[in-house]
Motif scaffolding. Sequence first.
Motif, PDB file in Angstrom:
ATOM      1  N   TYR A 122     -79.031 -59.707  -4.961  1.00 14.38           N
ATOM      2  CA  TYR A 122     -78.756 -60.360  -3.685  1.00 14.38           C
ATOM      3  C   TYR A 122     -79.989 -60.441  -2.798  1.00 14.38           C
ATOM      4  O   TYR A 122     -80.081 -61.313  -1.936  1.00 14.38           O
ATOM      5  CB  TYR A 122     -77.647 -59.613  -2.941  1.00 14.38           C
ATOM      6  CG  TYR A 122     -76.293 -59.725  -3.598  1.00 14.38           C
ATOM      7  CD1 TYR A 122     -75.656 -60.950  -3.735  1.00 14.38           C
ATOM      8  CD2 TYR A 122     -75.662 -58.587  -4.111  1.00 14.38           C
ATOM      9  CE1 TYR A 122     -74.416 -61.043  -4.343  1.00 14.38           C
ATOM     10  CE2 TYR A 122     -74.431 -58.670  -4.722  1.00 14.38           C
ATOM     11  CZ  TYR A 122     -73.804 -59.907  -4.831  1.00 14.38           C
ATOM     12  OH  TYR A 122     -72.572 -59.998  -5.451  1.00 14.38           O
ATOM     13  N   PHE A 123     -80.928 -59.543  -3.011  1.00 14.00           N
ATOM     14  CA  PHE A 123     -82.132 -59.525  -2.186  1.00 14.00           C
ATOM     15  C   PHE A 123     -83.330 -60.144  -2.896  1.00 14.00           C
ATOM     16  O   PHE A 123     -84.480 -59.968  -2.488  1.00 14.00           O
ATOM     17  CB  PHE A 123     -82.459 -58.097  -1.759  1.00 14.00           C
ATOM     18  CG  PHE A 123     -81.417 -57.476  -0.861  1.00 14.00           C
ATOM     19  CD1 PHE A 123     -80.609 -58.265  -0.053  1.00 14.00           C
ATOM     20  CD2 PHE A 123     -81.231 -56.103  -0.823  1.00 14.00           C
ATOM     21  CE1 PHE A 123     -79.638 -57.704   0.780  1.00 14.00           C
ATOM     22  CE2 PHE A 123     -80.281 -55.527   0.003  1.00 14.00           C
ATOM     23  CZ  PHE A 123     -79.473 -56.331   0.805  1.00 14.00           C
ATOM     24  N   GLY A 124     -83.067 -60.871  -3.990  1.00 12.50           N
ATOM     25  CA  GLY A 124     -84.128 -61.574  -4.695  1.00 12.50           C
ATOM     26  C   GLY A 124     -84.723 -60.752  -5.828  1.00 12.50           C
ATOM     27  O   GLY A 124     -84.698 -59.525  -5.809  1.00 12.50           O
ATOM     28  N   GLY A 125     -85.265 -61.451  -6.829  1.00 12.36           N
ATOM     29  CA  GLY A 125     -85.844 -60.768  -7.979  1.00 12.36           C
ATOM     30  C   GLY A 125     -84.784 -60.297  -8.952  1.00 12.36           C
ATOM     31  O   GLY A 125     -83.573 -60.408  -8.694  1.00 12.36           O
ATOM     32  N   SER A 126     -85.225 -59.766 -10.084  1.00 13.07           N
ATOM     33  CA  SER A 126     -84.293 -59.325 -11.115  1.00 13.07           C
ATOM     34  C   SER A 126     -83.392 -58.201 -10.619  1.00 13.07           C
ATOM     35  O   SER A 126     -83.809 -57.337  -9.834  1.00 13.07           O
ATOM     36  CB  SER A 126     -85.060 -58.835 -12.346  1.00 13.07           C
ATOM     37  OG  SER A 126     -84.172 -58.310 -13.319  1.00 13.07           O
TER      38      SER A 126
END
Length: 565
Positions: A143-147
């Motif tokens: 949800y906060f970006g990245g994997s």
Amino acid sequence: MKRKWWHDKVAYQIYPKSFLDTNGDGIGDLKGIISKLDYLKELGIDIIWLSPVYESPFVDQGYDISDYYKIAEQFGTMDDFDTLVAEMKKRGMHLIMDLVVNHCSDKHEWFQKALADPDGPYAGYFYFREGKDGKAPSNYRSYFGGSAWTKVPGTNKYYLHTFAKEQPDLNWENPVVRKKIYEMINWWFEKGISGFRIDAIINIKKNLDFPSFPADGDDGLVSCDKMLASAHGIGTFLEEMKHETFDKYDAFTVGEVFHLKEDELREFIGEDGHFSTKFDFSAHVLSYGEHGWYDAPALDFNRWRTALFDTQKADLTVGFEANIIENHDEPRGATHYLPAHARNEAGVKMLAATYFLLRGIPFIYQGQEIGMTNCVRNDISEYDDISTKDQYQAALNAGCSKEAALHACYENSRDNARTPMQWDNSLHGGFTTGTPWLAENPNYTKINVTDQLNRPDSVLSFYKELIALRKAPEYVETFTYGTFAAAYEDVDHMFAYYRTNEETGQRILVAGNFGTDTVTLPLEKPADRVLLTNGKTADVILTRNRESASLVLGSCDCVVLLLGQ
């Protein structure tokens, strides 16, 4: 419907870090909350939802818990907490805590032990999975970006985190984990709390195959929601938790639940549902962009009204929704839901009345009762929120200018709701004598509690009237258990509905004119009484004769009318 102790209550969310600081360290604390209980009681509040005060590294503002049994030292001590509970009980008020059990902090003892022995029993408290071809097990985006997968040092294993990498997801498939969670929940009940707001609870059930899905972005990843949507059987966990904890204490529970299927509503909030209620996020999801905040659509009044009314209609024979216009994860309602011409005290009062008297449990977020607004920032460094920083970078990566990316943050950032509470017009709005952890909104000199306490026509005074009306003995049955029916849906920018007590025939019209033009509405019956208006004009113009009755509403006028029988 079985009557419950919480059905006619009004709830108020406190974000402790930003409520009131009593020791000058720039961070709100439990003693600050205790000192304002009389203010909240006078406002008419029955239930306080306290955002996390547990021990935490605060990577995600306390939603990363390192010890569920300790109070973070920034907020005070366990003695302070016990005093808060006792003082609330003296005032006939109830406390509900934030229950964050989809994940914990990577500093939690369990996770530290899992890292120390990735093949040991504590690894089974989390989702440790072997990588594939030197890469993560699957292509989920957090949800906060990245994997959503981070490698376990020194191994080919990865652990799952649907939020930040510092927030590893707990493995609810492990009965030992569930047992320890239930023990913790009951420990807090024994301390005297009345329930929980339950964070990200839909996420606890995973598709254990963890399959990859087609990417939905240029990063080659797909939202972790895709995996969660493919999982089945969450009800088994939720019913077990309810049986082992909530049912034993006649608890009030409100779920943070997104994307429910229509046939699941009764299962979640019906008479014997998993929770007492859930938040209505039907309006909030309308602001989702296809790729992020930078391409989020502007609020469309008709879509917004339809979304809220559809929820009301769906709930009528099922249960109660928890109605909100803002919380710690959303921008301020006074900015987000009001068109430019209505961003004034009249408009804020209108928004308050039209949402607050819907069927369900009304929640007020701190500062909402004085009309606090979104806050303009000049640089991304002025934000503290992990999600805001990710969305800002996503906007830049998509080709937006710095100005456009910052504007998207102004419109949508969670930090809009986290600026310090505006108590008065002294330095930092009376929140702290030190330097606040997050800079205050500069408009505190004009929008603050002290000013509004002294004005009978203020937003704060209106909220007091609104709460008193909802609880008034003559109308509480109608506002609590009465039916809902939309009204004047064919009138542009008119937000109106009826609340009807089917046993007594009492019928109340709530109407607000969100448009710019004056509107005349034919009334189905003459009005017996004007119960409340926002005072923008000389009350509200009512016309009546033998043949007809009508209501005239100017721009930003709202009214609550008791209709004749």
